[in-house]
Design a protein around this motif. Sequence first.
Motif, PDB file in Angstrom:
ATOM      1  N   ARG A  24       3.938  17.280  14.320  1.00 38.59           N
ATOM      2  CA  ARG A  24       4.750  17.434  15.533  1.00 38.59           C
ATOM      3  C   ARG A  24       6.168  17.865  15.183  1.00 38.59           C
ATOM      4  O   ARG A  24       6.748  18.740  15.837  1.00 38.59           O
ATOM      5  CB  ARG A  24       4.768  16.109  16.298  1.00 38.59           C
ATOM      6  CG  ARG A  24       5.255  16.247  17.713  1.00 38.59           C
ATOM      7  CD  ARG A  24       5.158  14.936  18.476  1.00 38.59           C
ATOM      8  NE  ARG A  24       3.859  14.305  18.296  1.00 38.59           N
ATOM      9  CZ  ARG A  24       3.702  13.016  18.015  1.00 38.59           C
ATOM     10  NH1 ARG A  24       4.735  12.225  17.883  1.00 38.59           N
ATOM     11  NH2 ARG A  24       2.497  12.516  17.863  1.00 38.59           N
ATOM     12  N   LEU A  25       6.739  17.293  14.132  1.00 39.24           N
ATOM     13  CA  LEU A  25       8.078  17.679  13.700  1.00 39.24           C
ATOM     14  C   LEU A  25       8.114  19.143  13.286  1.00 39.24           C
ATOM     15  O   LEU A  25       9.028  19.884  13.665  1.00 39.24           O
ATOM     16  CB  LEU A  25       8.523  16.787  12.538  1.00 39.24           C
ATOM     17  CG  LEU A  25       9.875  17.089  11.915  1.00 39.24           C
ATOM     18  CD1 LEU A  25      10.991  16.867  12.924  1.00 39.24           C
ATOM     19  CD2 LEU A  25      10.095  16.211  10.701  1.00 39.24           C
ATOM     20  N   PHE A  26       7.119  19.579  12.533  1.00 37.76           N
ATOM     21  CA  PHE A  26       7.040  20.976  12.115  1.00 37.76           C
ATOM     22  C   PHE A  26       6.904  21.895  13.330  1.00 37.76           C
ATOM     23  O   PHE A  26       7.578  22.925  13.412  1.00 37.76           O
ATOM     24  CB  PHE A  26       5.861  21.169  11.158  1.00 37.76           C
ATOM     25  CG  PHE A  26       5.710  22.574  10.677  1.00 37.76           C
ATOM     26  CD1 PHE A  26       6.585  23.080   9.735  1.00 37.76           C
ATOM     27  CD2 PHE A  26       4.704  23.384  11.164  1.00 37.76           C
ATOM     28  CE1 PHE A  26       6.450  24.384   9.275  1.00 37.76           C
ATOM     29  CE2 PHE A  26       4.561  24.681  10.721  1.00 37.76           C
ATOM     30  CZ  PHE A  26       5.438  25.181   9.781  1.00 37.76           C
ATOM     31  N   ALA A  27       6.056  21.512  14.288  1.00 38.81           N
ATOM     32  CA  ALA A  27       5.861  22.334  15.485  1.00 38.81           C
ATOM     33  C   ALA A  27       7.155  22.426  16.294  1.00 38.81           C
ATOM     34  O   ALA A  27       7.504  23.507  16.794  1.00 38.81           O
ATOM     35  CB  ALA A  27       4.736  21.753  16.338  1.00 38.81           C
ATOM     36  N   TYR A  28       7.874  21.314  16.435  1.00 38.56           N
ATOM     37  CA  TYR A  28       9.139  21.341  17.178  1.00 38.56           C
ATOM     38  C   TYR A  28      10.169  22.209  16.475  1.00 38.56           C
ATOM     39  O   TYR A  28      10.936  22.924  17.120  1.00 38.56           O
ATOM     40  CB  TYR A  28       9.690  19.934  17.363  1.00 38.56           C
ATOM     41  CG  TYR A  28       8.923  19.078  18.356  1.00 38.56           C
ATOM     42  CD1 TYR A  28       8.117  19.653  19.333  1.00 38.56           C
ATOM     43  CD2 TYR A  28       9.017  17.694  18.315  1.00 38.56           C
ATOM     44  CE1 TYR A  28       7.428  18.878  20.221  1.00 38.56           C
ATOM     45  CE2 TYR A  28       8.324  16.911  19.216  1.00 38.56           C
ATOM     46  CZ  TYR A  28       7.530  17.502  20.174  1.00 38.56           C
ATOM     47  OH  TYR A  28       6.848  16.731  21.071  1.00 38.56           O
ATOM     48  N   LEU A  29      10.213  22.149  15.158  1.00 40.89           N
ATOM     49  CA  LEU A  29      11.165  22.979  14.420  1.00 40.89           C
ATOM     50  C   LEU A  29      10.844  24.463  14.592  1.00 40.89           C
ATOM     51  O   LEU A  29      11.746  25.278  14.817  1.00 40.89           O
ATOM     52  CB  LEU A  29      11.158  22.608  12.941  1.00 40.89           C
ATOM     53  CG  LEU A  29      11.834  21.288  12.578  1.00 40.89           C
ATOM     54  CD1 LEU A  29      11.604  20.952  11.122  1.00 40.89           C
ATOM     55  CD2 LEU A  29      13.309  21.354  12.878  1.00 40.89           C
TER      56      LEU A  29
ATOM     57  N   ASP B 251       0.855  -1.188   0.000  1.00 41.73           N
ATOM     58  CA  ASP B 251       0.000   0.000   0.000  1.00 41.73           C
ATOM     59  C   ASP B 251       0.890   1.237   0.000  1.00 41.73           C
ATOM     60  O   ASP B 251       1.771   1.359   0.829  1.00 41.73           O
ATOM     61  CB  ASP B 251      -0.882  -0.017   1.251  1.00 41.73           C
ATOM     62  CG  ASP B 251      -1.884   1.108   1.269  1.00 41.73           C
ATOM     63  OD1 ASP B 251      -2.118   1.714   0.208  1.00 41.73           O
ATOM     64  OD2 ASP B 251      -2.445   1.368   2.342  1.00 41.73           O
ATOM     65  N   PRO B 252       0.660   2.190  -0.911  1.00 41.85           N
ATOM     66  CA  PRO B 252       1.518   3.391  -0.939  1.00 41.85           C
ATOM     67  C   PRO B 252       1.409   4.216   0.344  1.00 41.85           C
ATOM     68  O   PRO B 252       2.318   4.950   0.690  1.00 41.85           O
ATOM     69  CB  PRO B 252       1.009   4.184  -2.132  1.00 41.85           C
ATOM     70  CG  PRO B 252      -0.061   3.413  -2.773  1.00 41.85           C
ATOM     71  CD  PRO B 252      -0.293   2.174  -2.001  1.00 41.85           C
ATOM     72  N   GLN B 253       0.318   4.104   1.084  1.00 37.21           N
ATOM     73  CA  GLN B 253       0.157   4.837   2.333  1.00 37.21           C
ATOM     74  C   GLN B 253       1.148   4.355   3.391  1.00 37.21           C
ATOM     75  O   GLN B 253       1.516   5.104   4.278  1.00 37.21           O
ATOM     76  CB  GLN B 253      -1.267   4.678   2.878  1.00 37.21           C
ATOM     77  CG  GLN B 253      -2.294   5.462   2.112  1.00 37.21           C
ATOM     78  CD  GLN B 253      -2.223   6.944   2.440  1.00 37.21           C
ATOM     79  OE1 GLN B 253      -1.373   7.386   3.193  1.00 37.21           O
ATOM     80  NE2 GLN B 253      -3.118   7.699   1.861  1.00 37.21           N
ATOM     81  N   GLU B 254       1.571   3.115   3.325  1.00 36.33           N
ATOM     82  CA  GLU B 254       2.485   2.562   4.323  1.00 36.33           C
ATOM     83  C   GLU B 254       3.869   3.190   4.236  1.00 36.33           C
ATOM     84  O   GLU B 254       4.600   3.204   5.203  1.00 36.33           O
ATOM     85  CB  GLU B 254       2.619   1.050   4.155  1.00 36.33           C
ATOM     86  CG  GLU B 254       1.371   0.287   4.518  1.00 36.33           C
ATOM     87  CD  GLU B 254       1.562  -1.198   4.328  1.00 36.33           C
ATOM     88  OE1 GLU B 254       2.707  -1.628   4.098  1.00 36.33           O
ATOM     89  OE2 GLU B 254       0.567  -1.927   4.414  1.00 36.33           O
ATOM     90  N   ARG B 255       4.243   3.741   3.103  1.00 32.71           N
ATOM     91  CA  ARG B 255       5.580   4.295   2.925  1.00 32.71           C
ATOM     92  C   ARG B 255       5.690   5.708   3.487  1.00 32.71           C
ATOM     93  O   ARG B 255       6.773   6.200   3.701  1.00 32.71           O
ATOM     94  CB  ARG B 255       5.939   4.297   1.445  1.00 32.71           C
ATOM     95  CG  ARG B 255       6.026   2.894   0.875  1.00 32.71           C
ATOM     96  CD  ARG B 255       6.389   2.954  -0.570  1.00 32.71           C
ATOM     97  NE  ARG B 255       7.689   3.541  -0.739  1.00 32.71           N
ATOM     98  CZ  ARG B 255       8.812   2.880  -0.934  1.00 32.71           C
ATOM     99  NH1 ARG B 255       8.777   1.577  -0.978  1.00 32.71           N
ATOM    100  NH2 ARG B 255       9.952   3.502  -1.103  1.00 32.71           N
ATOM    101  N   ARG B 256       4.556   6.387   3.703  1.00 34.14           N
ATOM    102  CA  ARG B 256       4.578   7.759   4.195  1.00 34.14           C
ATOM    103  C   ARG B 256       4.626   7.801   5.709  1.00 34.14           C
ATOM    104  O   ARG B 256       4.189   6.874   6.380  1.00 34.14           O
ATOM    105  CB  ARG B 256       3.316   8.492   3.752  1.00 34.14           C
ATOM    106  CG  ARG B 256       3.333   8.843   2.313  1.00 34.14           C
ATOM    107  CD  ARG B 256       2.325   9.923   2.075  1.00 34.14           C
ATOM    108  NE  ARG B 256       1.631   9.681   0.828  1.00 34.14           N
ATOM    109  CZ  ARG B 256       0.435  10.129   0.555  1.00 34.14           C
ATOM    110  NH1 ARG B 256      -0.228  10.814   1.440  1.00 34.14           N
ATOM    111  NH2 ARG B 256      -0.116   9.887  -0.597  1.00 34.14           N
TER     112      ARG B 256
ATOM    113  N   PRO C  92       3.245   9.140   9.241  1.00 32.07           N
ATOM    114  CA  PRO C  92       1.914   9.545   9.696  1.00 32.07           C
ATOM    115  C   PRO C  92       1.806  11.066   9.806  1.00 32.07           C
ATOM    116  O   PRO C  92       2.792  11.754  10.109  1.00 32.07           O
ATOM    117  CB  PRO C  92       1.781   8.898  11.067  1.00 32.07           C
ATOM    118  CG  PRO C  92       2.794   7.817  11.087  1.00 32.07           C
ATOM    119  CD  PRO C  92       3.889   8.235  10.167  1.00 32.07           C
ATOM    120  N   ARG C  93       0.611  11.589   9.558  1.00 35.13           N
ATOM    121  CA  ARG C  93       0.405  13.040   9.561  1.00 35.13           C
ATOM    122  C   ARG C  93       0.736  13.645  10.915  1.00 35.13           C
ATOM    123  O   ARG C  93       1.304  14.740  10.994  1.00 35.13           O
ATOM    124  CB  ARG C  93      -1.036  13.351   9.184  1.00 35.13           C
ATOM    125  CG  ARG C  93      -1.350  14.820   9.286  1.00 35.13           C
ATOM    126  CD  ARG C  93      -2.674  15.138   8.716  1.00 35.13           C
ATOM    127  NE  ARG C  93      -2.498  15.217   7.280  1.00 35.13           N
ATOM    128  CZ  ARG C  93      -3.483  15.290   6.407  1.00 35.13           C
ATOM    129  NH1 ARG C  93      -4.705  15.286   6.825  1.00 35.13           N
ATOM    130  NH2 ARG C  93      -3.234  15.375   5.126  1.00 35.13           N
TER     131      ARG C  93
END
Length: 57
Positions: free
Chosen positions: A32-37, A19-24, A26-27
Amino acid sequence: MSDSEHYDPLSPRRRKNEDPQERRMPRGVVIRLFAYLVAGHVIAAFLYLLFVVAGSK
């Protein structure tokens, strides 16, 4: 020709029923990464401002 002649060890593996969704990521992790940055840069800018103000006197 066999498949081993066209095998590229650097290409990503593709499974038949993948499933292509498995490679991404999670939102929630991306948000969280964006908020921490952003928070890290805001704290760094505040500390920089403190040193600039303290050094100007």
